[in-house]
Design a protein around this motif. Structure first.
Motif, mmCIF file in Angstrom:
data_model
loop_
_atom_site.group_PDB
_atom_site.id
_atom_site.type_symbol
_atom_site.label_atom_id
_atom_site.label_comp_id
_atom_site.label_asym_id
_atom_site.label_seq_id
_atom_site.Cartn_x
_atom_site.Cartn_y
_atom_site.Cartn_z
ATOM 1 N N MET A 214 0.525 -0.732 -0.190
ATOM 2 C CA MET A 214 0.378 0.006 0.438
ATOM 3 C C MET A 214 1.297 1.415 0.054
ATOM 4 O O MET A 214 0.635 2.136 -0.448
ATOM 5 N N ILE A 215 2.238 1.301 0.687
ATOM 6 C CA ILE A 215 2.502 2.195 0.727
ATOM 7 C C ILE A 215 3.372 2.675 -0.397
ATOM 8 O O ILE A 215 3.616 3.492 -1.543
ATOM 9 N N ARG A 216 4.221 1.477 -1.202
ATOM 10 C CA ARG A 216 4.639 1.505 -2.396
ATOM 11 C C ARG A 216 3.680 2.088 -3.425
ATOM 12 O O ARG A 216 4.245 3.159 -4.171
ATOM 13 N N LEU A 217 1.916 1.881 -3.501
ATOM 14 C CA LEU A 217 1.845 2.307 -4.257
ATOM 15 C C LEU A 217 0.821 3.616 -4.261
ATOM 16 O O LEU A 217 1.153 4.776 -5.004
ATOM 17 N N PHE A 218 1.102 4.495 -3.298
ATOM 18 C CA PHE A 218 0.900 5.448 -2.920
ATOM 19 C C PHE A 218 2.409 6.420 -2.627
ATOM 20 O O PHE A 218 2.268 7.467 -3.973
ATOM 21 N N ILE A 219 3.228 5.608 -2.797
ATOM 22 C CA ILE A 219 5.109 6.429 -3.470
ATOM 23 C C ILE A 219 4.771 6.695 -4.984
ATOM 24 O O ILE A 219 5.256 7.083 -5.957
ATOM 25 N N PHE A 220 4.752 5.458 -5.472
ATOM 26 C CA PHE A 220 4.446 5.586 -7.601
ATOM 27 C C PHE A 220 3.103 6.389 -7.426
ATOM 28 O O PHE A 220 4.040 6.961 -8.859
ATOM 29 N N LEU A 221 2.059 6.604 -6.943
ATOM 30 C CA LEU A 221 1.172 7.575 -7.548
ATOM 31 C C LEU A 221 1.828 9.597 -7.553
ATOM 32 O O LEU A 221 1.542 9.547 -7.962
ATOM 33 N N LEU A 222 2.553 9.278 -6.284
ATOM 34 C CA LEU A 222 3.260 10.518 -5.825
ATOM 35 C C LEU A 222 4.292 11.261 -7.255
ATOM 36 O O LEU A 222 4.196 11.690 -7.177
ATOM 37 N N VAL A 223 5.223 9.814 -7.070
ATOM 38 C CA VAL A 223 5.959 9.998 -8.543
ATOM 39 C C VAL A 223 5.363 10.483 -9.445
ATOM 40 O O VAL A 223 5.891 11.769 -10.788
ATOM 41 N N VAL A 224 4.118 9.419 -10.151
ATOM 42 C CA VAL A 224 3.288 9.794 -11.173
ATOM 43 C C VAL A 224 2.756 11.709 -11.057
ATOM 44 O O VAL A 224 2.944 12.147 -12.780
ATOM 45 N N LEU A 225 2.581 11.157 -9.997
ATOM 46 C CA LEU A 225 1.557 13.130 -10.169
ATOM 47 C C LEU A 225 2.973 14.059 -10.265
ATOM 48 O O LEU A 225 2.633 15.476 -11.081
ATOM 49 N N ALA A 226 3.845 14.093 -9.539
ATOM 50 C CA ALA A 226 5.167 15.358 -9.614
ATOM 51 C C ALA A 226 5.323 14.823 -11.050
ATOM 52 O O ALA A 226 6.007 16.143 -11.319
ATOM 53 N N LEU A 227 5.751 13.836 -11.795
ATOM 54 C CA LEU A 227 6.840 13.666 -13.336
ATOM 55 C C LEU A 227 5.098 14.405 -14.334
ATOM 56 O O LEU A 227 5.435 15.937 -14.878
ATOM 57 N N GLY A 228 3.649 14.220 -13.722
ATOM 58 C CA GLY A 228 2.591 15.011 -14.571
ATOM 59 C C GLY A 228 2.347 16.562 -14.214
ATOM 60 O O GLY A 228 2.707 17.447 -15.486
ATOM 61 N N TRP A 229 2.967 17.320 -13.391
ATOM 62 C CA TRP A 229 3.075 18.511 -12.528
ATOM 63 C C TRP A 229 4.076 19.168 -13.456
ATOM 64 O O TRP A 229 4.082 20.203 -14.429
ATOM 65 N N GLY A 230 5.239 18.558 -13.547
ATOM 66 C CA GLY A 230 5.896 18.626 -14.185
ATOM 67 C C GLY A 230 6.347 19.246 -15.345
ATOM 68 O O GLY A 230 6.951 20.046 -16.048
ATOM 69 N N PHE A 231 5.984 17.956 -16.245
ATOM 70 C CA PHE A 231 6.065 17.930 -17.570
ATOM 71 C C PHE A 231 5.019 19.409 -17.911
ATOM 72 O O PHE A 231 5.003 20.248 -19.109
ATOM 73 N N SER A 232 3.618 19.768 -17.729
ATOM 74 C CA SER A 232 2.588 20.103 -17.291
ATOM 75 C C SER A 232 3.039 21.800 -17.450
ATOM 76 O O SER A 232 2.899 23.092 -17.902
ATOM 77 N N TRP A 233 4.515 21.406 -16.195
ATOM 78 C CA TRP A 233 4.993 22.986 -15.962
ATOM 79 C C TRP A 233 5.658 23.679 -17.664
ATOM 80 O O TRP A 233 5.621 24.756 -17.121
ATOM 81 N N LEU A 234 6.370 22.965 -17.550
ATOM 82 C CA LEU A 234 7.565 23.055 -18.857
ATOM 83 C C LEU A 234 6.636 23.452 -20.429
ATOM 84 O O LEU A 234 6.764 24.312 -20.354
#
Length: 532
Positions: free
Chosen positions: A1-21
């Motif tokens: 469960m913790i790993r899934l939560f960390i994976f979702l956080l990484v995906v959201l961070a990448l998406g937010w980074g590409f959107s910002w660029l």
């Protein structure tokens, strides 16, 4: 469960980074060895992410190739271990089912697949296999090896304890149980065996201490622990009664608080109070148990509480017990015995006959024989009641594991079981049809003619028995009967009795089993009247 939560956080961070660029376009220029490389920020970021992913994949491939020999060895080792555990499981099941051949086969296979240092259950399988094959010496050696290992010490002690019990070495079994209790006081079998050993040797203080430890460890249920503690307190009170009456009384009263129906505790408590001349508290202790469980020991202690009482006073105390538990056979027997001692035969006979009708038992008929002996002295009647007592079921007694004791004991002398004695008919007699030659209570009582109570200075009156009406005889028989004179001991029907003699009660039952010994000096009638 913790790993899934960390994976979702990484995906959201990448998406937010590409959107910002993407919202902030721009160019990147790189000059390297006279070459100018220009590209947008989004393309540069995508290339960096691709390079990182490629590096991670390449690292994973190199790691798999590098660790492949170890992975192969681990696979085959796990497969071998699984096969070993499968053989071990099959062998234990076969040993439990008594299949010695399969258990031996699986034991050898398990030895080849598993190491005994890694899996201690191999010793158990080999010990069980040796037991079902009858090789008890090999089994004991295996159990001794298991005792040396802290992980299997309890199992080895259990096996050695069972072997000692099988051989009848009770002292060795006790030592194994005590050793097991030292290392693991929570083991039920070891604690109970040690408790029984302390009880058999009369070490009541140690037994009580061990019982309290079991209670604190929640090994025993509250009801069972309270009952055993009451039994141990009663046993200790019985040993202390002569030397320390006050301590024995306190132990017995504490036992009664834990088990209100414990008859021996009430008797010991009453004796302790009587040693201090406190008859009121002694009677209160006996009455409390009598209301729950009427018992002849309580009746005897209650009726004979004061040694200076007359027989009439004892009868009154017995009647008080009957008032506490009416319609009870023990109450009726207590009153009948007290009335017999007080020479009140009418009351004694009535209570004894009521007890016989309530429950046919040996002691009731013996009491009726004593009443008959004391009141009339008729040996025929006495032998009649003795014959009924011989055929009647036995009186209840203290019985444990087939052993009948005259008094209550805390442990069974046969098995050493604590609180094994029960108040019941010996040998587990079952209710069933009346045996041949045995009379039911009502028929046994009705088979005797009623007793006419006479004054002390007058001899017992003769009881006249009128025969039942017979069928009408033939004329020839009537003629013979008319010529035959009547016996002297048969009175005419219309003859009036003297005023001093009471009218006899007709008897419609059958004569007693033994009419007694005839008087050789008595006169014989000249002829005998033929009735049928």
């Amino acid at each position: 469960m913790i790993r899934l939560f960390i994976f979702l956080l990484v995906v959201l961070a990448l998406g937010w980074g590409f959107s910002w660029l993407a919202d902030r376009p721009g160019l990147i220029s790189i000059t390297w060895q006279d070459h100018l490389i220009e590209t947008s920020i989004m393309v540069a970021a995508t290339m960096v992410a691709a390079l990182v992913a490629a590096a991670m994949i390449l690292w994973w491939i190199i790691g798999v190739i590098w660790t492949s020999p170890y992975s192969v060895r681990r696979y085959f080792r796990a497969r071998k271990r699984d096969r070993g555990y499968q053989a071990l499981s099959t062998g234990l099941i076969a040993a439990g089912a008594g299949n010695a051949l399969l258990a031996r086969k699986m034991s050898l296979r398990t030895r080849g697949l598993l190491s005994s240092d890694q899996e201690p259950l191999i010793h158990l399988l080999e010990a069980q296999t040796a037991l079902i094959e009858g090789r008890h010496d090999d089994a004991r050696k295996k159990f001794e090896q298991m005792v040396e290992d802290p992980e299997t010490r309890e199992l080895g002690l259990r096996g050695l304890y069972m072997e000692a019990r099988r051989l009848g070495a009770n002292e060795a079994a006790r030592q194994y149980a005590e050793k097991a209790v030292e290392h693991a006081p929570y083991l039920p079998w070891a604690a109970q065996a040690t408790l029984e050993a302390h009880s058999q040797s009369g070490r009541w203080d140690e037994a009580l201490r061990l019982l309290d430890q079991q209670r604190m460890a929640n090994i025993l249920e509250k009801a069972q622990a309270d009952r055993w503690k009451a039994v141990l307190l009663t046993a200790r009170a019985g040993d202390r009664l002569e030397g320390d009456p006050k301590g024995a009384r306190d132990d017995a009263m504490a036992a009664l608080k834990l088990a209100k129906d414990l008859v021996p505790a009430a008797v010991i408590a009453a004796k302790g109070w009587l040693r201090e001349d406190n008859i009121r508290k002694a009677a209160s202790a006996l009455e409390g148990v009598w209301k729950i469980e009427p018992h002849p020991d309580i009746a005897q202690a209650y009726v004979r509480a004061r040694s200076g009482d007359s027989t009439t006073d004892r009868l009154k105390r017995a009647e008080k017990l009957e008032a506490l538990r009416p319609n009870n056979i023990e109450s009726l027997i207590a009153v009948a015995q007290a009335a017999l001692d007080a020479q009140e035969f009418r009351k004694a006979r009535a209570k004894a006959e009521a007890a016989a009708r309530m429950e046919s038992r040996e002691g009731v008929y013996l009491l009726l024989a004593d009443i008959e002996e004391a009141e009339t002295g008729d040996q025929g009647r006495v032998r009649h009641w003795m014959a009924q007592a011989l055929r009647a079921p036995r009186d209840p007694a203290w019985v444990a594991d087939g052993f009948v004791s005259e008094k209550w004991l805390p442990v069974s002398p046969v098995t050493g079981r604590l609180d094994a004695f029960e108040w019941k008919a010996p040998f587990g007699q079952l209710e069933g049809p009346i045996e041949e030659g045995t009379l039911a209570a009502d028929n046994a009582i009705a088979s005797l003619p009623p007793v006419e109570t006479a004054k002390d200075e007058e001899p017992p009156k003769q009881i006249v028995i009128h025969p039942a009406p017979a069928p009408e005889p033939l004329k020839s028989e009537l003629a013979v009967a008319a010529k035959t004179p009547a016996p002297a001991n048969v009175k005419p029907k219309d003859e009036k009795l003297p005023e001093t003699e009471e009218e006899p009660v007709p008897f419609f039952g059958r004569p007693p089993d033994d009419p007694g010994v005839k008087d050789p000096d008595a006169g014989q009638p000249a002829t005998r009247l033929r009735l049928f």
